[in-house]
Scaffold this active site. Structure first.
Site, PDB file in Angstrom:
ATOM      1  N   ASN A 131      98.041  34.607 -39.461  1.00  0.00           N
ATOM      2  CA  ASN A 131      99.489  34.444 -39.285  1.00  0.00           C
ATOM      3  C   ASN A 131      99.902  32.984 -39.177  1.00  0.00           C
ATOM      4  O   ASN A 131     101.013  32.603 -39.572  1.00  0.00           O
ATOM      5  CB  ASN A 131      99.956  35.195 -38.040  1.00  0.00           C
ATOM      6  N   HIS A 413      93.764  40.806 -35.506  1.00  0.00           N
ATOM      7  CA  HIS A 413      93.092  39.510 -35.575  1.00  0.00           C
ATOM      8  C   HIS A 413      94.015  38.436 -36.155  1.00  0.00           C
ATOM      9  O   HIS A 413      93.545  37.461 -36.762  1.00  0.00           O
ATOM     10  CB  HIS A 413      91.805  39.597 -36.395  1.00  0.00           C
ATOM     11  N   CYS A 414      95.325  38.635 -35.973  1.00  0.00           N
ATOM     12  CA  CYS A 414      96.341  37.729 -36.533  1.00  0.00           C
ATOM     13  C   CYS A 414      96.304  37.696 -38.065  1.00  0.00           C
ATOM     14  O   CYS A 414      96.875  36.807 -38.680  1.00  0.00           O
ATOM     15  CB  CYS A 414      96.205  36.314 -35.971  1.00  0.00           C
ATOM     16  N   ALA A 415      95.615  38.684 -38.660  1.00  0.00           N
ATOM     17  CA  ALA A 415      95.622  38.846 -40.118  1.00  0.00           C
ATOM     18  C   ALA A 415      96.486  40.063 -40.442  1.00  0.00           C
ATOM     19  O   ALA A 415      96.060  41.005 -41.119  1.00  0.00           O
ATOM     20  CB  ALA A 415      94.202  39.021 -40.643  1.00  0.00           C
TER      21      ALA A 415
END
Length: 459
Positions: A131, A413-415
């Site tokens: 992100n 996982h901020c993905a």
């Protein structure tokens, strides 16, 4: 300032990886911890805590005093920039800026370039990004620049759902003569894939974008948060314009991120933060402000002095722990790190962690109902494995693993983009990730726990 490293000297040029020797510098193995959340943050070797303690005894601010303590601390702080530059094979400290983490470093690039974007320009990024390498550009295009009446588009390249590989052809189709910047990850923290940076550099260079300096081609920014910890990164060979990584993923949890940028870009760009050390001494008047020389032009206010020094020396300590050259101790030394030593160190780390990731994938394939993401067996992958097990909530699985002593992680996982693009509901997966200090036994025990806990949760 030299720590008490074990005196295990062997002939110059050793090419084996002694993981037990490396683990002897850490406290977590004695506590029975199976540390497999290293993509989020690595564990610190005890020498770093000792170094931090020693540094506090002579602590003073940098660039702000004439005392012996201030001059000594300033010298150590400035030397840290040299270490970061040497680790990346950057030309000099003038190409380095430090921030709190990769996220802040990427934001620094965004704000530095903000006013250079022209109406009709675009930014190209990808669906495999963290992100932190998407949201700043999305916000710039959707929220910030529109307030100034400027239209800039954020374009997003897709990836192959089966292999996790970035669709480079699609990325190339999005890059045109109005693409000011291409932003890509060096290694996905979810899929484990590593986009071909040399190819992407070529695509960006050939865009035909006319830059303000008279040159042609798009700028290239690489989020190397997952690349630097397990690869040798040579910014000159890659010819990247910007590259950022976090030291908390390379053994040093002290809130330090490193930004490399080509010197000409830093010289020409506006700073991200204003005030303090970034101002040339005595050069402020009501009608004129002059900025400090590089790299201090990008060092506003009092920096994380001790964190920067210890984080830089964590890289030297890694060289000693891996042991490619046991004829001397690099940790605590002021001698320049030779590029060959860095390259050999990181090649051994890469080989070791790649073997761990391959073992994890092979073990995962024996778990009923498990779906992994990214490359299959025998294919290159960064040292992590994200997966879901049919009928098992990933958060419940990670919690159960934690009770078994396996430190995994569940979430997006901020993905977020990639999880949503794969149609995952919730947009989450369970992930194990490995560092140089992990062993094959860590992997086997972790994946055995995945098997047992998955069976238990499905009952």
């Amino acid at each position: 300032m030299r720590p008490g490293l074990r005196d295990e000297r062997t002939p110059h040029g050793i090419h084996s990886f002694d993981v037990d020797r490396l683990r002897s510098h850490f406290d977590f193995p004695a506590r029975g911890r199976i540390v497999t959340n290293n993509a989020a943050s690595t564990q610190p070797p005890r020498e770093l805590a000792a170094l931090l303690t020693r540094l506090t005894e002579g602590y003073e601010n940098v660039h702000r005093g004439q005392s012996v303590a201030s001059q000594r601390m300033t010298a150590l702080f400035e030397e840290s920039y040299d270490i970061f530059a040497q680790w990346l094979n950057a030309p000099s400290r003038r190409t380095i800026a430090t921030y709190r983490n990769t996220t802040e470093a990427v934001n620094a690039v965004m704000y530095s370039l903000l006013t250079d974007f022209r109406d009709g320009d675009n930014v190209v990024t990808t669906l495999v990004e963290h992100n932190s390498n998407f949201v700043p550009w999305w916000a710039m295009c959707r929220e910030i620049l529109p307030r100034f009446g400027r239209r800039v588009e954020c374009r997003v390249a897709r990836f192959d759902h089966r292999s996790g590989e970035l669709d480079v052809d699609h990325l190339a189709s999005l890059v045109d003569h109005r693409t000011k910047l291409v932003c890509v990850t060096g290694a996905s923290n979810f899929l484990g894939t590593k986009p071909p940076l040399e190819t992407i550099r070529s695509i960006a260079s050939g865009s035909g974008y006319v830059r303000d300096d008279g040159g042609s081609g798009s700028l290239l920014l690489v989020d190397a948060a997952q690349l630097v910890p397990s690869s040798h990164v040579d910014v000159q060979r890659l010819d990247v314009d910007y590259l950022a990584f976090s030291c908390h993923k390379v053994l040093a949890p002290f809130g330090v991120g490193v930004l490399y940028a080509k010197e000409a870009l830093l010289a020409r760009s506006r700073p991200f933060l204003y005030g303090g050390d970034m101002i040339a001494t005595g050069r402020v008047s009501p009608d004129r402000v002059e900025y400090n020389d590089l790299p201090w032009k990008y060092a506003a206010g009092t920096p994380n002095i001790l964190g920067v020094i210890v984080s830089a020396h964590a890289l030297r300590l890694l060289v000693d722990m891996v042991g490619v050259d046991r004829s001397r101790c690099w940790f605590g030394s002021s001698a320049p790190l030779p590029p060959s030593i860095v390259a050999r160190t990181m090649e051994l780390v890469r080989q070791h962690t790649a073997e761990l990731a391959e073992l994890a994938l092979c073990e995962a394939m024996a778990v009923d109902g498990l779906t992994w993401y990214g490359p299959g067996p025998g294919l290159p992958r960064s040292p992590l494995l994200a997966f879901n097990v049919a009928g098992v909530d990933p958060f419940a699985l990670a919690g159960a693993l934690g009770r078994e002593g396996v430190e995994a992680r569940a979430g997006c996982h901020c993905a977020t983009l990639a999880h949503r693009d794969l149609g995952l509901d919730p947009p989450a997966s369970c992930r194990v990730s490995f560092a140089a200090y992990n062993t094959r036994d860590d992997v086997t025990r972790a994946m055995d726990a995945v098997r047992r806990m998955s069976d238990r949760l499905r009952r």
